[in-house]
Write an enzyme that holds these catalytic residues in place. Structure first.
Site, PDB file in Angstrom:
ATOM      1  N   SER A   1      30.762  34.699  31.754  1.00 12.88           N
ATOM      2  CA  SER A   1      31.227  33.308  31.661  1.00 12.88           C
ATOM      3  C   SER A   1      30.090  32.406  31.216  1.00 12.88           C
ATOM      4  O   SER A   1      28.908  32.705  31.439  1.00 12.88           O
ATOM      5  CB  SER A   1      31.735  32.840  33.038  1.00 12.88           C
ATOM      6  OG  SER A   1      31.905  31.443  33.090  1.00 12.88           O
TER       7      SER A   1
ATOM      8  N   TYR B   1      30.884  32.407  42.248  1.00 19.20           N
ATOM      9  CA  TYR B   1      31.455  32.863  40.980  1.00 19.20           C
ATOM     10  C   TYR B   1      30.385  32.927  39.892  1.00 19.20           C
ATOM     11  O   TYR B   1      30.249  33.938  39.196  1.00 19.20           O
ATOM     12  CB  TYR B   1      32.582  31.917  40.564  1.00 19.20           C
ATOM     13  CG  TYR B   1      33.162  32.171  39.195  1.00 19.20           C
ATOM     14  CD1 TYR B   1      34.154  33.126  39.001  1.00 19.20           C
ATOM     15  CD2 TYR B   1      32.734  31.430  38.090  1.00 19.20           C
ATOM     16  CE1 TYR B   1      34.702  33.345  37.747  1.00 19.20           C
ATOM     17  CE2 TYR B   1      33.279  31.633  36.840  1.00 19.20           C
ATOM     18  CZ  TYR B   1      34.260  32.593  36.670  1.00 19.20           C
ATOM     19  OH  TYR B   1      34.792  32.801  35.422  1.00 19.20           O
TER      20      TYR B   1
END
Length: 285
Positions: free
Chosen positions: A177, A190
């Protein structure tokens, strides 16, 4: 093609979210995307393949000639829709529901792919979860364990199970990401897993170089998938992606071609690398 959308501030009550109730629905594949047999005769396993980026990767792989197995948690309706889209491309689609935090399930999923397709050529570690917390002290041990188990432990489990079946020229693609590069104050756990995925990709690429198995990653920016309305409140969903240089969220259809490129021979001299479909954010990584 016009990719600008109004997210309407919509929300969903639980993760990983349902694509079938999103309005507008994510764009999965461009009408003018033409397959050219880049993955003809291949088989692929995609975690989180029922919706969003995973669904788009599955459909693009199928249009390029691959049979596809998709692993998902429990979103049967979304998974059946993905299967229908893959089969509409003339390819087989195997649905495998289960919890990727369970090592035994990951092994069984790979076994089912080999039993059904006779081979596995492309492993896409894609599934993830995220739970915003504004203060690091709010992250419980349970949340921390679940996020790491889903987002990085499963990558190890699937790689370990798949490796005996992968041959020279086969590939592993990991979904990281943009948050791995510029951080996210409300997604500390995350973002940490996504940083771990970058290091995992680079290390595994070196580890498997002698076997001629390539390992790369894709680091999407803000992409319109079910995880977004299932994660954020209406105000954040309304603004989602508008802080990028392109001033909008991306669509799964704009991300999946990166996976096609990394999975096929076009990327034969690339390993340990990360592609960045992120709306123009400069990450230097």
């Amino acid at each position: 093609m016009d990719y600008n959308i109004d997210t309407k501030g919509q929300t969903q009550s639980s993760q990983p979210g349902i694509e079938g109730i999103m309005d507008p629905a994510p764009i999965i594949i461009r009408e003018n995307y033409r397959g050219s047999g880049k993955l003809q005769g291949k088989s692929a396993l995609i975690t989180g393949g029922d919706s969003g980026i995973g669904r788009a990767v599955a459909v693009h792989f199928a249009r390029e000639g691959a049979d596809v197995a998709i692993v998902y948690l429990e979103e049967d309706q979304d998974a059946e829709e993905t299967k229908a889209m893959v089969e509409a491309e003339g390819k087989m689609c195997l649905l495998i529901p289960g919890d990727i935090r369970d090592e035994a399930f990951c092994k069984e999923a790979v076994t089912r792919v080999i039993s059904e397709f006779g081979k596995l050529n492309v492993l896409v570690n894609n599934a993830a979860e995220q739970h915003p917390k504004e203060d690091v002290r709010e992250i419980t041990a349970e949340q921390l364990n679940n996020t790491f188990a889903t987002n990085i432990y499963s990558f190890f489990y699937f790689t370990q199970a798949a490796l005996p079946h992968l041959q020279e020229g086969d590939t592993i693609i990991n979904t990281t990401s943009v948050t791995a590069y510029h951080g996210s104050p409300a997604l500390l756990d995350y973002s940490s897993t996504k940083g771990a995925i970058v290091a995992y990709t680079r290390s595994l690429a070196v580890s498997l170089a002698d076997k001629k198995i390539r390992v790369n990653a894709v680091a999407p920016g803000p992409i319109w998938t079910p995880l977004i309305p299932a994660t954020f409140d209406s105000e954040k969903v309304e603004k989602f992606g508008k802080d990028t240089p392109l001033k909008r969220p991306g669509q799964p259809a704009e991300v999946a071609p990166s996976y096609v490129f990394l999975a096929c021979e076009d990327a034969s001299y690339m390993s340990g690398q990360v592609l960045h479909p992120n709306g123009g954010q400069i990450v230097n990584g």
